[in-house]
Design an enzyme around this catalytic site. Structure first.
Site, PDB file in Angstrom:
ATOM      1  N   GLY A  14      30.011 -44.422  -5.589  1.00 20.19           N
ATOM      2  CA  GLY A  14      30.020 -45.229  -6.430  1.00 20.19           C
ATOM      3  C   GLY A  14      31.553 -46.062  -6.335  1.00 20.19           C
ATOM      4  N   ARG A  75      25.116 -45.944  -1.176  1.00 15.56           N
ATOM      5  CA  ARG A  75      25.074 -44.346  -1.067  1.00 15.56           C
ATOM      6  C   ARG A  75      24.203 -44.301   0.312  1.00 15.56           C
ATOM      7  NH1 ARG A  75      27.822 -42.011  -5.300  1.00 15.56           N
ATOM      8  NH2 ARG A  75      27.495 -42.998  -7.352  1.00 15.56           N
ATOM      9  N   ASP A 106      33.805 -37.884  -3.366  1.00 17.60           N
ATOM     10  CA  ASP A 106      33.112 -36.818  -2.775  1.00 17.60           C
ATOM     11  C   ASP A 106      32.056 -36.759  -1.774  1.00 17.60           C
ATOM     12  OD1 ASP A 106      30.511 -34.386  -3.918  1.00 17.60           O
ATOM     13  OD2 ASP A 106      32.622 -33.790  -3.612  1.00 17.60           O
ATOM     14  N   THR A 129      37.433 -42.869  -6.784  1.00 14.88           N
ATOM     15  CA  THR A 129      36.279 -42.421  -7.755  1.00 14.88           C
ATOM     16  C   THR A 129      36.564 -42.276  -9.235  1.00 14.88           C
ATOM     17  OG1 THR A 129      34.731 -40.588  -8.178  1.00 14.88           O
ATOM     18  CG2 THR A 129      36.710 -39.865  -6.853  1.00 14.88           C
ATOM     19  N   ASP A 131      35.542 -40.205 -10.923  1.00 12.50           N
ATOM     20  CA  ASP A 131      35.410 -38.806 -11.559  1.00 12.50           C
ATOM     21  C   ASP A 131      36.587 -37.857 -11.473  1.00 12.50           C
ATOM     22  OD1 ASP A 131      32.845 -39.752 -11.816  1.00 12.50           O
ATOM     23  OD2 ASP A 131      31.941 -38.723  -9.942  1.00 12.50           O
ATOM     24  N   ASP A 133      37.250 -35.747  -9.087  1.00 10.30           N
ATOM     25  CA  ASP A 133      36.793 -34.584  -8.727  1.00 10.30           C
ATOM     26  C   ASP A 133      37.231 -34.185  -7.330  1.00 10.30           C
ATOM     27  OD1 ASP A 133      35.239 -36.373  -7.490  1.00 10.30           O
ATOM     28  OD2 ASP A 133      33.214 -35.515  -7.985  1.00 10.30           O
ATOM     29  N   ARG A 158      34.468 -45.529 -33.613  1.00 12.92           N
ATOM     30  CA  ARG A 158      35.104 -44.539 -34.652  1.00 12.92           C
ATOM     31  C   ARG A 158      35.281 -45.332 -35.750  1.00 12.92           C
ATOM     32  NH1 ARG A 158      37.697 -39.701 -36.057  1.00 12.92           N
ATOM     33  NH2 ARG A 158      37.925 -38.922 -33.942  1.00 12.92           N
ATOM     34  N   GLY A 174      31.135 -38.750 -15.077  1.00 16.76           N
ATOM     35  CA  GLY A 174      32.168 -37.658 -14.342  1.00 16.76           C
ATOM     36  C   GLY A 174      31.312 -36.823 -13.337  1.00 16.76           C
ATOM     37  N   ARG A 175      30.032 -37.174 -13.242  1.00 22.77           N
ATOM     38  CA  ARG A 175      29.151 -36.192 -12.496  1.00 22.77           C
ATOM     39  C   ARG A 175      29.203 -34.963 -12.973  1.00 22.77           C
ATOM     40  NH1 ARG A 175      26.456 -37.818  -7.863  1.00 22.77           N
ATOM     41  NH2 ARG A 175      27.656 -39.678  -7.503  1.00 22.77           N
ATOM     42  N   GLU A 226      28.397 -36.069 -18.722  1.00 17.76           N
ATOM     43  CA  GLU A 226      27.086 -36.359 -18.597  1.00 17.76           C
ATOM     44  C   GLU A 226      26.214 -35.075 -17.987  1.00 17.76           C
ATOM     45  OE1 GLU A 226      26.255 -39.370 -15.295  1.00 17.76           O
ATOM     46  OE2 GLU A 226      28.199 -38.487 -14.323  1.00 17.76           O
ATOM     47  N   HIS A 256      27.669 -47.391 -16.999  1.00 17.64           N
ATOM     48  CA  HIS A 256      28.369 -47.937 -16.073  1.00 17.64           C
ATOM     49  C   HIS A 256      29.207 -48.856 -16.484  1.00 17.64           C
ATOM     50  CE1 HIS A 256      24.907 -46.400 -13.685  1.00 17.64           C
ATOM     51  NE2 HIS A 256      25.574 -46.211 -12.706  1.00 17.64           N
TER      52      HIS A 256
END
Ligand code: F6P
Length: 326
Positions: A14, A75, A106, A129, A131, A133, A158, A174-175, A226, A256
């Site tokens: 991504g 990918r 990752d 990334t 994420d 992560d 809001r 955020g996978r 997610e 996205h």
């Protein structure tokens, strides 16, 4: 003297805001070090197909502020096969590329571990990334921008939520990691934040909504990651509507939009530092590691260790979220 003469740079997985700044830094540092620099389009897939071109310093002019990646990304399923990896290696050899800079997350580093088990070529990674992560770095390129994008969107939601006395469930990316959810949720004063790292107790969420309803709190914002174990925003909405049929419960999936846009200043600085550090590390003979930033300093961590992000979510932070969201 380093034996490296030609380096190839790719972005994979991504895209994330700031990848262009990292490409710019790596290209310019490479040229500064007297190397020939090659761009590889569409990540590992472009490597397999030989979609490789020589880059000059001017090819990376005016891109530091742009989201996406000028090298494009993909990918690649083919790269996960023995035949695909062999084709990729053959193309690198054909172009006389003798070191690689890999910008991605990752999946990129999982691919790298498999590839470098089979083939020997120096490579340094850069964490790109949204994420966040990966182990081996405090921040990944694009995370800060993605969180800022989510914050801007949730603030807007809001306003309209308050105008209509609505409950909103906002799903963020955020996978399998809840960092975007936690940080955007805290920054926007979310009433609840649901993340994959912590089992969601829906009864508890419903009790908190009931409590807010009885004391006439007009807005209730729930940020859900997610891949929360309970499901996405739609599943959360169904549970709430079933218990509180009179509540106006709406869902907004940010999707996205979080991946695009001009990178924040911190993503640009991070990307510039790591792009520079990656090429410097290659020239110093380092390899098979990702350059990350830990406590403000550049640190190299082996590829196989960055994909094992076992850092638990700070329990104090989770406690704080509960205290502040009354
Ligand atoms: O890894 C970045 C990311 O945006 C994740 O947060 C998300 O789960 C995934 O990529 C979406 O990937 P794609 O754009 O291929 O659907």
């Amino acid at each position: 003297m380093s034996s490296i003469k030609n380096i190839g740079i790719l972005t994979s997985g991504g895209d994330s805001p700031g990848m262009n700044a990292a490409i710019r830094a790596a290209v310019r540092t490479g040229v500064y070090c007297g190397l020939d620099v090659y761009g590889i389009r569409r990540g590992y897939q472009g490597m397999i197909e030989g979609d490789i071109f020589k880059m000059r310093t001017t090819d990376v002019s005016n891109i530091i502020q742009r989201g996406g990646t000028i090298l494009k990304t993909a990918r690649s399923k083919e790269f996960m096969t023995d035949a695909g990896m062999q084709k990729a290696y053959d193309q690198i050899t054909k172009h006389d590329i003798n070191a690689l800079v890999l910008i991605g997350g990752d999946g990129t580093f999982r691919g790298a571990v498999q590839f470098f088990d089979k083939f020997t070529i120096p490579a340094i990674g850069i964490p790109g990334t949204i994420d966040k992560d990966l182990a081996g770095t405090d921040f990944t390129i694009g995370f800060d921008t993605a969180v800022n994008t989510a914050v801007e969107a949730i603030d807007k939601i809001r306003d309209t939520a308050e105008a209509h006395d609505r409950l909103f469930i906002i799903e963020v990316m955020g996978r399998d990691a809840g960092y975007i959810a936690i940080n955007s949720g805290i920054a926007c004063g979310a009433e609840d934040i649901l993340i994959p790292e912590q089992a969601t107790d829906m009864e508890d969420v419903l009790c908190r909504i009931d409590f807010d309803e009885r004391r006439k709190k007009t807005v209730h914002i729930i940020v859900v990651a997610e891949h929360d174990d309970f499901g996405g925003a739609k599943e959360v909405q169904s549970s709430i509507t079933e218990r509180f049929p009179l509540l106006d419960v709406r869902v907004c999936i940010l999707g996205h939009i979080q991946r695009g846009g001009s990178p924040s200043f911190s993503d640009r600085v991070l990307a510039s530092r790591l792009g520079y550090a990656a090429v410097r590390a290659l020239m110093a003979g380092e390899s098979q590691a990702m350059a990350g930033l830990i406590n403000g300093s550049v640190v190299l961590t082996p590829f196989k260790n960055v994909i094992k992000n076992e850092t638990p979510i700070d329990s104090d932070l989770l406690e704080m979220i509960r205290v502040l969201s009354v």
